[in-house]
Enzyme design. Structure first.
Site, mmCIF file in Angstrom:
data_model
loop_
_atom_site.group_PDB
_atom_site.id
_atom_site.type_symbol
_atom_site.label_atom_id
_atom_site.label_comp_id
_atom_site.label_asym_id
_atom_site.label_seq_id
_atom_site.Cartn_x
_atom_site.Cartn_y
_atom_site.Cartn_z
ATOM 1 N N GLY A 1 -6.258 4.285 5.134
ATOM 2 C CA GLY A 1 -7.256 5.019 5.905
ATOM 3 C C GLY A 1 -7.889 4.181 7.001
ATOM 4 O O GLY A 1 -8.176 4.681 8.088
ATOM 5 N N VAL A 2 -8.108 2.897 6.733
ATOM 6 C CA VAL A 2 -8.708 2.045 7.762
ATOM 7 C C VAL A 2 -7.768 1.904 8.961
ATOM 8 O O VAL A 2 -8.236 1.753 10.097
ATOM 9 C CB VAL A 2 -9.122 0.648 7.232
ATOM 10 C CG1 VAL A 2 -10.209 0.782 6.191
ATOM 11 C CG2 VAL A 2 -7.946 -0.119 6.687
ATOM 12 N N ILE B 1 1.677 4.763 1.508
ATOM 13 C CA ILE B 1 0.681 5.580 2.204
ATOM 14 C C ILE B 1 0.015 4.698 3.248
ATOM 15 O O ILE B 1 -0.404 3.570 2.950
ATOM 16 C CB ILE B 1 -0.385 6.113 1.218
ATOM 17 C CG1 ILE B 1 0.255 7.025 0.168
ATOM 18 C CG2 ILE B 1 -1.497 6.849 1.963
ATOM 19 C CD1 ILE B 1 -0.664 7.366 -0.983
ATOM 20 N N HIS C 1 0.856 -1.213 0.000
ATOM 21 C CA HIS C 1 0.000 0.000 0.000
ATOM 22 C C HIS C 1 0.869 1.232 0.000
ATOM 23 O O HIS C 1 1.022 1.862 1.034
ATOM 24 C CB HIS C 1 -0.906 -0.016 1.236
ATOM 25 C CG HIS C 1 -2.105 0.856 1.123
ATOM 26 N ND1 HIS C 1 -2.122 2.162 1.551
ATOM 27 C CD2 HIS C 1 -3.331 0.608 0.639
ATOM 28 C CE1 HIS C 1 -3.324 2.674 1.359
ATOM 29 N NE2 HIS C 1 -4.076 1.744 0.802
#
Length: 143
Positions: free
Chosen positions: A57-58, A54, A48
């Site tokens: 988000g989770v 990055i 990722h």
């Protein structure tokens, strides 16, 4: 030597490699500030995204949830906090290797076994994520 403080390791059930809080920076009656030093060595960066790592988000959400669990541990009577509702999640920027992720979580209200919280996560003073969430206090963490 672990990068995680004893307070974090002893207060919540999550453990490495699924622990996204290094230490408690400050604590008030209904607020907690925590941090996580993103090293770039975390396994999720392998996929990722290769060449442009990055933090997902989770996992930013999970870091906020774990910070909320630390707050619950200081105001509750023990047990396991599980996420029951997530709302108004806003992602405003990326978290990359080398960043110090700072989480501020506020306990808004407690109704029965439900803990209503809101969180802001920042890097270098800039908000990268804002979220509201509810955790339910269930059972015993040793069960």
């Amino acid at each position: 030597m672990s990068k995680f403080s004893n307070e974090v390791l002893e207060s919540i059930p999550q453990k490495p490699p699924f622990l996204f809080v290094d230490k408690v920076v400050s604590r008030e009656e209904k607020k907690i500030s925590t941090s996580f030093q993103v090293t770039g060595q975390e396994d999720f960066f392998k996929g990722h995204f290769p060449g442009n790592p990055i933090m997902p988000g989770v996992l930013l959400q999970e870091a906020a949830f774990q910070s909320g669990a630390l707050l619950m541990a200081s105001v509750g009577n023990g047990g396991l906090g599980v996420v029951a509702k997530v709302s108004n999640a806003k992602f405003k920027n990326f978290v990359k290797p080398g960043d110090l992720l700072e989480m501020d979580v506020e306990l808004v209200e407690v109704v029965s076994n439900a803990y209503y919280m809101k969180a802001k996560s920042k890097v270098a003073g800039k908000v990268v994520m804002a979220i509201e969430f509810t955790c339910a206090l269930v059972g015993d963490t040793n069960a």
